[in-house]
Scaffold this active site. Structure first.
Site, PDB file in Angstrom:
ATOM      1  N   MET A  75       0.843  -1.192   0.000  1.00 24.90           N
ATOM      2  CA  MET A  75       0.000   0.000   0.000  1.00 24.90           C
ATOM      3  C   MET A  75       0.883   1.249   0.000  1.00 24.90           C
ATOM      4  SD  MET A  75      -3.189  -0.969  -0.076  1.00 24.90           S
ATOM      5  CE  MET A  75      -2.710  -2.308  -1.180  1.00 24.90           C
ATOM      6  N   HIS A  76       1.508   1.521  -1.138  1.00 25.38           N
ATOM      7  CA  HIS A  76       2.468   2.618  -1.217  1.00 25.38           C
ATOM      8  C   HIS A  76       1.842   3.958  -0.808  1.00 25.38           C
ATOM      9  CE1 HIS A  76       5.455   0.089  -3.213  1.00 25.38           C
ATOM     10  NE2 HIS A  76       4.499  -0.346  -4.021  1.00 25.38           N
TER      11      HIS A  76
END
EC number: 3.2.-.-
Length: 304
Positions: free
Chosen positions: A232-233
């Site tokens: 989940m950048h």
């Protein structure tokens, strides 16, 4: 008191999760969204952002931004997010439209109207932010700080050393990093650790309507897998606002390489002070992964 933020984004599947957190985290007050070309074209990122706002019935103004980088040809990440940028879920039709002015002017106008300085959050290429800072320098005192998802102190994800959001418009990133505003960088050093586990992902369809939608999108997301976990950048930039204690930050001098044949788009992070230059960025270098995962579960449970 809720923290007022403006969000510049290029949805993008992990952007969708970040937008959900920005809307539903009770600590935040999302007042403006802007789009930029990045994961897919700006027409597609704008359409995707409007679809998400309609899905959540969120009355947040949105302005469409830059279609191309400052000086070079555009690149995208459709191989990661699908050709539409948010493949996997059929959103209902709506009649929402973006504002009638470019993103950087919408940000300028909103900053100048705000009763206090506002935190900017940029989770795509920095083209809109560079245009704001270069064309409207009078806005700088009205920016509390800029939190970005981008860059890396080590390895890249689109070249050996460059992260996609910076590599997509290195000249814009260089302009922003030289601007003198306060910057916090959530790069790959932390975002590659920000993994949602297969066990948690499996619970999403039964969580709420947002969980069901995200689970459908995640089946088309290529930053990890449903079997090994998904990175989940972009969500890290939102998490840092709400749960800063989860992140280890270090002030560093950071420059962006714009000329190198093999290194263009690299963020040169002087962790050890070798260059003797004053720090211009607070760089996130480590993440409390368990704490991050717990926070994600809490905020997505609110996203009904």
């Amino acid at each position: 008191m809720r923290l007022p933020i403006f969000l510049d984004t290029d949805p993008g599947i992990d952007d969708a999760v970040a937008i959900a957190a920005a809307i539903f985290a009770p600590e935040l007050d999302l007042q403006l969204m802007t789009t930029v070309a990045g994961n897919v074209s700006v027409e597609k990122t704008t359409r995707n952002a409007l679809q998400l706002l309609h899905f959540w019935n969120a009355e947040i103004p949105l302005a469409q931004g830059a279609a191309v980088p400052l000086v070079r040809a555009p690149r995208d990440a459709a191989s990661v997010h699908g050709e539409s940028g948010m493949a996997g879920y059929d959103f209902v039709e709506h009649n929402r439209k973006p504002l009638g002015i470019p993103a950087f002017l919408a940000i300028r106008d909103a900053l100048m109207r705000a009763p206090e300085p506002v935190t900017l959050v940029a989770i795509g290429p920095l083209t809109n932010i560079a245009l704001l800072l270069s064309q409207c320098p009078e806005c700088k005192p009205y920016i509390r700080r800029l939190v970005i998802m981008g860059g890396s102190a080590g390895r890249g994800n689109c070249t050996p050393n460059a992260e996609f959001n910076i590599a997509a418009d290195p000249e814009a990133a260089a302009c922003v990093f030289r601007s003198g505003i306060e910057i916090v960088m959530c790069g790959l050093d932390v975002t590659n650790q920000a993994i949602l586990t297969p066990d948690y992902l499996a619970t999403l369809p039964e969580l709420n309507r947002t969980g069901k939608m995200l689970h459908a999108l995640f089946s088309h997301y290529r930053s990890g897998s449903m079997q090994s976990g998904l990175r989940m950048h972009d969500l890290c930039a939102i998490a840092l606002l709400v749960r800063p204690e989860l992140f280890t930050l270090k002030p560093c001098f950071v420059a962006v390489e714009t000329q190198g044949e093999f290194t263009s788009g690299t963020t040169v992070v002087d962790i050890d002070g070798c260059l003797g230059k004053p720090a211009n960025v607070k760089v996130a270098l480590d993440l409390d992964v368990k704490g991050f995962q717990q926070w994600v579960a809490e905020v997505l449970a609110l996203a009904s």
